[in-house]
Motif scaffolding. Sequence first.
Motif, PDB file in Angstrom:
ATOM      1  N   SER A   1     -12.306   0.047  -5.495  1.00 22.31           N
ATOM      2  CA  SER A   1     -10.973  -0.539  -5.346  1.00 22.31           C
ATOM      3  C   SER A   1     -10.197  -0.460  -6.647  1.00 22.31           C
ATOM      4  CB  SER A   1     -11.093  -1.990  -4.879  1.00 22.31           C
ATOM      5  OG  SER A   1     -11.687  -2.068  -3.591  1.00 22.31           O
TER       6      SER A   1
ATOM      7  N   TYR B   1      -6.007  -3.073  -3.884  1.00 28.84           N
ATOM      8  CA  TYR B   1      -5.785  -4.464  -4.290  1.00 28.84           C
ATOM      9  C   TYR B   1      -6.323  -5.475  -3.274  1.00 28.84           C
ATOM     10  CZ  TYR B   1      -3.385  -8.571  -6.100  1.00 28.84           C
ATOM     11  OH  TYR B   1      -3.106  -9.810  -6.608  1.00 28.84           O
TER      12      TYR B   1
ATOM     13  N   TYR C   1      -7.290  -8.673 -13.611  1.00 28.97           N
ATOM     14  CA  TYR C   1      -6.914  -8.193 -12.273  1.00 28.97           C
ATOM     15  C   TYR C   1      -5.764  -9.015 -11.701  1.00 28.97           C
ATOM     16  CZ  TYR C   1      -7.201  -8.263  -7.155  1.00 28.97           C
ATOM     17  OH  TYR C   1      -6.896  -8.277  -5.825  1.00 28.97           O
TER      18      TYR C   1
ATOM     19  N   PHE D   1      -1.920   1.641  -4.265  1.00 29.60           N
ATOM     20  CA  PHE D   1      -2.211   0.404  -4.984  1.00 29.60           C
ATOM     21  C   PHE D   1      -2.744  -0.680  -4.047  1.00 29.60           C
ATOM     22  CE2 PHE D   1      -0.288  -3.831  -5.660  1.00 29.60           C
ATOM     23  CZ  PHE D   1      -1.091  -4.267  -6.706  1.00 29.60           C
TER      24      PHE D   1
ATOM     25  N   ILE E   1      -6.485   1.317  -7.569  1.00 29.20           N
ATOM     26  CA  ILE E   1      -5.385   0.646  -8.271  1.00 29.20           C
ATOM     27  C   ILE E   1      -4.928   1.491  -9.457  1.00 29.20           C
ATOM     28  CG2 ILE E   1      -4.741  -1.397  -9.613  1.00 29.20           C
ATOM     29  CD1 ILE E   1      -6.653  -3.022  -7.879  1.00 29.20           C
TER      30      ILE E   1
ATOM     31  N   LEU F   1      -0.555  -2.413 -13.784  1.00 28.34           N
ATOM     32  CA  LEU F   1      -1.462  -2.065 -12.692  1.00 28.34           C
ATOM     33  C   LEU F   1      -2.710  -1.371 -13.213  1.00 28.34           C
ATOM     34  CD1 LEU F   1       0.952  -0.791  -9.874  1.00 28.34           C
ATOM     35  CD2 LEU F   1       0.159  -3.103 -10.361  1.00 28.34           C
TER      36      LEU F   1
ATOM     37  N   GLY G   1      -6.608  -2.433 -12.551  1.00 24.76           N
ATOM     38  CA  GLY G   1      -7.569  -1.527 -11.948  1.00 24.76           C
ATOM     39  C   GLY G   1      -8.755  -1.250 -12.855  1.00 24.76           C
TER      40      GLY G   1
ATOM     41  N   GLN H   1      -2.311 -14.514 -11.732  1.00 28.76           N
ATOM     42  CA  GLN H   1      -1.141 -13.952 -11.061  1.00 28.76           C
ATOM     43  C   GLN H   1       0.132 -14.665 -11.483  1.00 28.76           C
ATOM     44  OE1 GLN H   1      -1.663 -14.056  -6.813  1.00 28.76           O
ATOM     45  NE2 GLN H   1      -2.424 -11.970  -6.730  1.00 28.76           N
TER      46      GLN H   1
ATOM     47  N   GLY I   1      -1.843  -7.867 -10.795  1.00 30.69           N
ATOM     48  CA  GLY I   1      -1.313  -8.099  -9.459  1.00 30.69           C
ATOM     49  C   GLY I   1      -0.063  -8.954  -9.477  1.00 30.69           C
TER      50      GLY I   1
END
Length: 417
Positions: A400, A251, A336, A247, A404, A310, A314, A284, A340
């Motif tokens: 990336s 991330y 995203y 992950f 994830i 997650l 991703g 976040q 996270g």
Amino acid sequence: MTRTAKYHVQPVGNGNQGYFDKGGDQVDRGYAWAICATAGLIYTITDGVSFSTGVLFPEFMSYYSSPANEAAWISSLMFGAMLLSGPLIGVLISRFGARVVGFVGSLLAAGGMVASFWAPNVYYLMGTLGVLTGLGYGCIMLAALTSVTFWFDAKRGFAFGLAVVISGLGTFVISLLTAFLLDHYGLHGALLILAGVSLQGCILALLLRPAPKHLPEPLSHYPKKHFDPAMFKRVKFDIFLLACLIFATGYFPIFMFVTSWAEQVLQLNAVDAAAFLTIIAVAQLAGRMVCAVLIDRTWVNKSFLLAGALWCGGAAACLSLYCTTYKTAVMFCCVYGFGGGCAMVGLPMLTPLLVTKEQTEVASGFFVFAFGVSALLGLPAAGAVVEYLQGDFRWLMVGSGGLICAGSFVVAAIECH
């Protein structure tokens, strides 16, 4: 009554919560909430400043005329030193206590930034801003994590969630502050002021008192916790570490390169592109709040909750290839960032559930160690990919995001074992 008697520890209730000492402190209440607030402010500094290197990254490249793969090593070494040092710091905390380790760590972090003021090139910054500051942040971050772990029992998930929600606000504010400082004081002036911010961790570290149920009687009889290889015989813990590794490898590059991606894809200037870090920070914060509320619910499966969050983050990164307008780019950053944010709350909360109480401090160190390996190897690799693609950040985001998603499946496998 002797001084030793003051620290005699007795359990009350069902033996799982409500421990107290004769000074009146209790876990899950009282001074425990001061520890929670202190941890939140510590994470504000460590998360806020370290992740704001994404704002500094374009400045590193332009000021020092450095290619992306070289400049990426600064952040890589910062996160690497901060996280790879986890097992060692966990042992130091067991030996000297969270207060001492956190205080010394804050001095190291601030000293590394002050030394960066005179940096003549990116290689100098790799040592000062990367290694010294990263190691200092690792000390105070893990000191806060272990303090919350031992000051809370029944309310641990909520307390840690509250702490990272506080830090989410800090990440939002410090990312804006960093952009402001760059605009008004330049790169080196911004680093000097951020050093002053980091130095506040010394004051916060002094508030990290030992938890009552771990107070010594007498001090010399306090059982020290050392590395126990038996924790790696717990297959679920091994799967968990692998999930963290995969992950985090996906991330970190997105957070680091999202401003450069926005400049390239949306043709934005540096100030407007930096706003996407702020958007991610806000998302976040929302993810942390939602996860903090849900993570301790009896009807919630922690592994599946995290895996779902997650995977969404991703998948959004994979679909960023089609985000060619400002609105779609904001949607990508929001999803995203939300995923996270859930990870920042949920993954640390899984650690004590997968090992014994005696293994928790060192296991927490290996948890952040897994993130450190990803940061140390993943960011330079991501920079090399960008160089290979001749500065095209779009496919880096897609790759990336795929990592994830892969990490989300491994998290779900914890429950399937």
